[in-house]
Design a protein around this motif. Structure first.
Motif, PDB file in Angstrom:
ATOM      1  N   TYR A 373       7.118  20.627  60.887  1.00  0.00           N
ATOM      2  CA  TYR A 373       6.688  19.366  61.515  1.00  0.00           C
ATOM      3  C   TYR A 373       5.338  18.866  61.013  1.00  0.00           C
ATOM      4  CZ  TYR A 373      10.408  19.900  64.958  1.00  0.00           C
ATOM      5  OH  TYR A 373      11.626  20.012  65.569  1.00  0.00           O
ATOM      6  N   GLY A 374       4.881  19.359  59.894  1.00  0.00           N
ATOM      7  CA  GLY A 374       3.566  18.965  59.412  1.00  0.00           C
ATOM      8  C   GLY A 374       3.405  17.466  59.235  1.00  0.00           C
ATOM      9  N   TYR A 376       4.906  15.161  60.965  1.00  0.00           N
ATOM     10  CA  TYR A 376       4.786  14.575  62.303  1.00  0.00           C
ATOM     11  C   TYR A 376       3.414  14.861  62.900  1.00  0.00           C
ATOM     12  CZ  TYR A 376       5.580  13.865  67.310  1.00  0.00           C
ATOM     13  OH  TYR A 376       5.481  13.465  68.624  1.00  0.00           O
ATOM     14  N   PHE A 377       2.944  16.104  62.772  1.00  0.00           N
ATOM     15  CA  PHE A 377       1.646  16.461  63.325  1.00  0.00           C
ATOM     16  C   PHE A 377       0.519  15.633  62.697  1.00  0.00           C
ATOM     17  CE2 PHE A 377       3.383  21.044  63.937  1.00  0.00           C
ATOM     18  CZ  PHE A 377       4.020  20.659  65.108  1.00  0.00           C
ATOM     19  N   SER A 378       0.662  15.297  61.430  1.00  0.00           N
ATOM     20  CA  SER A 378      -0.411  14.602  60.719  1.00  0.00           C
ATOM     21  C   SER A 378      -0.352  13.088  60.872  1.00  0.00           C
ATOM     22  CB  SER A 378      -0.372  14.959  59.228  1.00  0.00           C
ATOM     23  OG  SER A 378       0.855  14.549  58.642  1.00  0.00           O
ATOM     24  N   ALA A 379       0.703  12.558  61.479  1.00  0.00           N
ATOM     25  CA  ALA A 379       0.875  11.117  61.643  1.00  0.00           C
ATOM     26  C   ALA A 379       0.473  10.692  63.048  1.00  0.00           C
ATOM     27  CB  ALA A 379       2.323  10.723  61.364  1.00  0.00           C
ATOM     28  N   SER A 380       0.164   9.417  63.202  1.00  0.00           N
ATOM     29  CA  SER A 380      -0.211   8.898  64.519  1.00  0.00           C
ATOM     30  C   SER A 380       0.999   8.447  65.323  1.00  0.00           C
ATOM     31  CB  SER A 380      -1.175   7.719  64.363  1.00  0.00           C
ATOM     32  OG  SER A 380      -0.568   6.670  63.622  1.00  0.00           O
ATOM     33  N   ASP A 381       2.143   8.294  64.677  1.00  0.00           N
ATOM     34  CA  ASP A 381       3.338   7.795  65.351  1.00  0.00           C
ATOM     35  C   ASP A 381       4.003   8.883  66.179  1.00  0.00           C
ATOM     36  OD1 ASP A 381       3.352   5.151  64.185  1.00  0.00           O
ATOM     37  OD2 ASP A 381       3.960   6.112  62.315  1.00  0.00           O
ATOM     38  N   THR A 382       4.671   8.442  67.247  1.00  0.00           N
ATOM     39  CA  THR A 382       5.597   9.324  67.948  1.00  0.00           C
ATOM     40  C   THR A 382       6.979   9.124  67.340  1.00  0.00           C
ATOM     41  OG1 THR A 382       5.906   7.635  69.651  1.00  0.00           O
ATOM     42  CG2 THR A 382       4.262   9.338  70.068  1.00  0.00           C
ATOM     43  N   MET A 383       7.876  10.040  67.615  1.00  0.00           N
ATOM     44  CA  MET A 383       9.159  10.026  66.922  1.00  0.00           C
ATOM     45  C   MET A 383      10.288   9.436  67.756  1.00  0.00           C
ATOM     46  SD  MET A 383      10.976  13.251  65.023  1.00  0.00           S
ATOM     47  CE  MET A 383       9.429  13.669  64.217  1.00  0.00           C
ATOM     48  N   PHE A 384      10.209   9.609  69.077  1.00  0.00           N
ATOM     49  CA  PHE A 384      11.251   9.127  69.971  1.00  0.00           C
ATOM     50  C   PHE A 384      10.640   8.173  70.992  1.00  0.00           C
ATOM     51  CE2 PHE A 384      13.207  12.797  68.144  1.00  0.00           C
ATOM     52  CZ  PHE A 384      14.577  12.551  68.173  1.00  0.00           C
ATOM     53  N   PRO A 385      11.449   7.288  71.557  1.00  0.00           N
ATOM     54  CA  PRO A 385      10.898   6.299  72.483  1.00  0.00           C
ATOM     55  C   PRO A 385      10.391   6.915  73.788  1.00  0.00           C
ATOM     56  CG  PRO A 385      13.304   6.153  72.370  1.00  0.00           C
ATOM     57  CD  PRO A 385      12.885   7.082  71.281  1.00  0.00           C
ATOM     58  N   GLY A 443      -1.425  22.283  55.655  1.00  0.00           N
ATOM     59  CA  GLY A 443      -0.061  22.775  55.603  1.00  0.00           C
ATOM     60  C   GLY A 443       0.742  22.171  54.479  1.00  0.00           C
ATOM     61  N   LEU A 444       1.987  22.593  54.383  1.00  0.00           N
ATOM     62  CA  LEU A 444       2.895  22.112  53.352  1.00  0.00           C
ATOM     63  C   LEU A 444       4.204  21.708  54.020  1.00  0.00           C
ATOM     64  CD1 LEU A 444       3.205  21.707  50.281  1.00  0.00           C
ATOM     65  CD2 LEU A 444       4.234  23.993  50.180  1.00  0.00           C
ATOM     66  N   SER A 445       4.376  20.401  54.201  1.00  0.00           N
ATOM     67  CA  SER A 445       5.574  19.874  54.831  1.00  0.00           C
ATOM     68  C   SER A 445       6.731  19.858  53.850  1.00  0.00           C
ATOM     69  CB  SER A 445       5.316  18.456  55.341  1.00  0.00           C
ATOM     70  OG  SER A 445       6.516  17.790  55.649  1.00  0.00           O
ATOM     71  N   ARG A 446       7.921  20.206  54.334  1.00  0.00           N
ATOM     72  CA  ARG A 446       9.102  20.157  53.476  1.00  0.00           C
ATOM     73  C   ARG A 446       9.454  18.722  53.093  1.00  0.00           C
ATOM     74  NH1 ARG A 446      14.103  22.069  54.616  1.00  0.00           N
ATOM     75  NH2 ARG A 446      14.033  20.981  56.603  1.00  0.00           N
ATOM     76  N   ARG A 447       8.998  17.762  53.886  1.00  0.00           N
ATOM     77  CA  ARG A 447       9.330  16.367  53.612  1.00  0.00           C
ATOM     78  C   ARG A 447       8.199  15.608  52.943  1.00  0.00           C
ATOM     79  NH1 ARG A 447      11.924  17.784  58.271  1.00  0.00           N
ATOM     80  NH2 ARG A 447       9.971  17.681  59.435  1.00  0.00           N
ATOM     81  N   ALA A 448       6.947  15.914  53.342  1.00  0.00           N
ATOM     82  CA  ALA A 448       5.817  15.099  52.892  1.00  0.00           C
ATOM     83  C   ALA A 448       4.878  15.817  51.938  1.00  0.00           C
ATOM     84  CB  ALA A 448       5.030  14.599  54.107  1.00  0.00           C
ATOM     85  N   GLY A 449       5.123  17.094  51.679  1.00  0.00           N
ATOM     86  CA  GLY A 449       4.225  17.840  50.799  1.00  0.00           C
ATOM     87  C   GLY A 449       2.974  18.289  51.544  1.00  0.00           C
ATOM     88  N   GLU A 450       1.820  18.228  50.885  1.00  0.00           N
ATOM     89  CA  GLU A 450       0.587  18.701  51.495  1.00  0.00           C
ATOM     90  C   GLU A 450       0.163  17.786  52.643  1.00  0.00           C
ATOM     91  OE1 GLU A 450      -2.377  19.091  48.487  1.00  0.00           O
ATOM     92  OE2 GLU A 450      -1.348  20.725  47.440  1.00  0.00           O
ATOM     93  N   VAL A 451      -0.164  18.413  53.759  1.00  0.00           N
ATOM     94  CA  VAL A 451      -0.588  17.675  54.952  1.00  0.00           C
ATOM     95  C   VAL A 451      -1.761  18.394  55.591  1.00  0.00           C
ATOM     96  CG1 VAL A 451       1.655  16.626  55.470  1.00  0.00           C
ATOM     97  CG2 VAL A 451       1.126  18.914  56.339  1.00  0.00           C
ATOM     98  N   THR A 452      -2.564  17.640  56.330  1.00  0.00           N
ATOM     99  CA  THR A 452      -3.663  18.194  57.117  1.00  0.00           C
ATOM    100  C   THR A 452      -3.568  17.627  58.523  1.00  0.00           C
ATOM    101  OG1 THR A 452      -5.105  18.391  55.186  1.00  0.00           O
ATOM    102  CG2 THR A 452      -6.155  18.415  57.351  1.00  0.00           C
ATOM    103  N   TYR A 453      -3.687  18.489  59.507  1.00  0.00           N
ATOM    104  CA  TYR A 453      -3.573  18.035  60.890  1.00  0.00           C
ATOM    105  C   TYR A 453      -4.371  18.961  61.806  1.00  0.00           C
ATOM    106  CZ  TYR A 453       0.060  21.662  60.758  1.00  0.00           C
ATOM    107  OH  TYR A 453       0.748  22.848  60.577  1.00  0.00           O
ATOM    108  N   THR A 454      -4.628  18.484  63.007  1.00  0.00           N
ATOM    109  CA  THR A 454      -5.327  19.264  64.018  1.00  0.00           C
ATOM    110  C   THR A 454      -4.314  19.964  64.904  1.00  0.00           C
ATOM    111  OG1 THR A 454      -7.170  17.689  64.041  1.00  0.00           O
ATOM    112  CG2 THR A 454      -6.993  19.197  65.911  1.00  0.00           C
TER     113      THR A 454
END
Length: 526
Positions: A373-374, A376-385, A443-454
């Motif tokens: 989920y890297g 998702y964790f690194s993005a500001s969006d939520t995934m479901f309504p 981290g290393l997301s399977r979808r987005a590659g390298e990610v950084t998140y809190t």
């Protein structure tokens, strides 16, 4: 104004279903036994971002220009009597019959049929019914006069603000609609079951029942043997009766539930990745029974709905309350146990005798930070309504959550990191909350590659009685107003003459996830 969220359908799961061949709608045919490779294609809740774009393109013939204003599109005529036989027509494999049933609902004049059309719209997007998504979307607009077209999240969030009630039989029909994905969904969705939430808000999360497999008494090993652990790996730490255990996030991201026995206490560490909350529940419930939990495959306001294996009742993961099934309205409750998030190095320093979850779980997953989920964790969006939101904090701001005396309270992690020691009162209980630095993960997301998140921060809370505390000279010490030093431990604060102040059960969460269920929450600092 309804805040649009990003929803991603599980492309891999849809490809799996397609590979298995079409399943006749309405025929309760169980899915074939999955191979290990198929399980690899069925374990995640999120998919490719292109799925949402594909849906938008599919709905291109329902544009804002084509949509009449709400005030010019009132529901036609008086409401027609509801015919339960329409449920079968909607699930028919005859496209003409299914479409005609949708049109009947659209022209029924009964807004309570909105829930049925909303389910049909989602089912059409997923490919479960013989109705095209634009047809279902047009029907929704005709019935309600709302202008949301092909924007499914907007429809869900608008519906949440209404007091509409679906017709009798809706819950069972909703479960039957999902049979092509997993016939076991019908175990949960039955009209005969007691319920204390709006079933219309329960949405499919992209996996089958236990498609995200729980870890049950998974092997634990000594720290010295955990060669797969890095010093800065983030872990959930549990300590009960001197039994110290670490659960790495890079493993739990893939499982979201660990049923274990810690210090002789049955524990379910229930982790909702989408709302950023890991809650440790004592499995010994107030009714004298002991429960273990799995993942139902359903979400409610982007929160994981877990189920107990003993009665197959659905529970809200964040509140720890049964919401659909035989345990609803029985008064059964689960105690929340203290859990802390910290780094592997810090946890080892504090607990040299700790055990840690072995990465040999019996499942083949890439146990790498951020892999699941890297992005998702690194993005500001939520995934479901989620319709119930607050702009007091950013949606995915992280808070430490306490519930005492019936009062929910949220402590923003950035404030805790600044103040370190917070003396506060929750109702009649004086508390002290100890905060730490925010933990950043590369981290290393399977979808987005390298990610950084809190990932969160190390937070503990205690009942402080009549004392007031300030930071001490050491990281594991605080001082009271008289200058006495108190030691910070997992069970309690230990002061002069072995005085103790008990620790309180709390957990981290994203702000949107917490507010969705506790809109009357107190927010420290506001």
């Amino acid at each position: 104004m309804i805040k649009k969220t990003i929803y991603k359908v599980t492309l891999l799961l849809l490809l799996f279903l397609a590979a298995c061949g079409p399943v006749p709608v309405g025929t309760p045919t169980p899915p074939p036994e999955a191979t290990e490779a198929e399980e690899e294609e069925n374990f995640e809740e999120t998919g490719d971002e292109g799925d949402a774009q594909d849906m938008d393109e599919e709905m291109s013939d329902v544009t804002e220009e084509d949509e009449p204003p709400a005030e010019e599109s009132s529901a036609p005529g008086p409401a027609a009597a509801f015919d339960p036989a329409i449920y079968d027509d909607l699930r028919s494999t005859d496209p003409d019959l299914a479409r005609e049933a949708v049109e009947r609902l659209a022209n029924s004049g009964d807004l309570n049929n909105t829930a049925i059309l909303l389910e049909m719209f989602r089912a059409a997007q997923i490919g479960l019914v013989e109705v095209a998504p634009p047809v279902a979307a047009e029907a929704l607009m005709t019935l309600t006069g709302q202008p949301f077209g092909g924007d499914w999240p907007a429809w869900v969030e608008w519906y949440g603000t209404t007091d509409l009630v679906p017709p009798e039989g809706f819950t069972t029909w909703k479960g039957e609609l999902l049979i092509p994905i997993d016939p076991r969904f019908t175990d949960f969705l039955q009209d005969e079951h007691p319920v204390n939430v709006r079933v219309e808000e329960i949405v499919w999360g992209g996996v089958r029942v236990d498609g995200i497999p729980a870890l049950d008494n998974s092997p634990m090993i000594p720290a010295a043997e955990a060669v797969y652990m890095m010093a800065d790996d983030v872990v959930f730490g549990l300590s009960i009766n001197g039994d110290n255990r670490a659960y790495p996030l890079k493993i739990l991201d893939w499982h979201e539930m660990a049923n274990d026995v810690v210090g002789g206490v049955p524990v379910s560490l229930a982790y909702c990745t989408l709302c950023g909350a890991a809650v440790a529940y004592d499995g010994r419930a107030s009714d004298g029974e002991t429960y273990t939990f799995g993942s139902s495959g359903f979400l409610f306001r982007s929160n994981k709905l877990m189920y107990d294996r003993e009665t197959r009742t659905l529970w809200n993961q964040l509140t720890g309350e049964p919401v659909l099934g035989e345990l609803v309205d029985t008064g059964v409750t689960l105690d929340i146990l203290p859990v802390v998030l910290t780094t592997w190095q810090e946890w080892q320093n504090q607990h040299p005798d700790t055990l840690v979850l072995d990465d040999n779980t019996g499942f083949q997953r890439p146990y790498v930070a951020g892999a699941a989920y890297g992005d998702y964790f690194s993005a500001s969006d939520t995934m479901f309504p989620v319709w119930q939101r607050s702009e007091l904090l950013e949606d995915k701001s992280q808070v430490y959550a306490l519930r005492l005396n019936g009062i929910p309270t949220a402590y923003p992690l950035d404030l805790l990191a600044q103040e370190r020691v917070v003396n506060h009162a929750v109702g009649e209980t004086n508390v002290v909350v100890l905060g730490g630095d925010l933990l950043e993960v590369d981290g290393l997301s399977r979808r987005a590659g390298e990610v950084t998140y809190t990932a969160g921060s190390e937070v503990r809370a205690y009942d402080r009685g009549e004392l007031t505390f300030a930071p001490g000279e050491a990281a594991d010490q605080i001082m009271d107003q008289d200058g006495s030093v108190w030691q910070v431990t997992e069970d309690a604060l230990i002061g002069p003459d072995e005085q103790t102040l008990p620790r309180l059960g709390g957990h981290l969460a994203y702000w949107f996830g917490w507010f969705a269920f506790f809109p009357n929450t107190v927010v420290y600092g506001n």
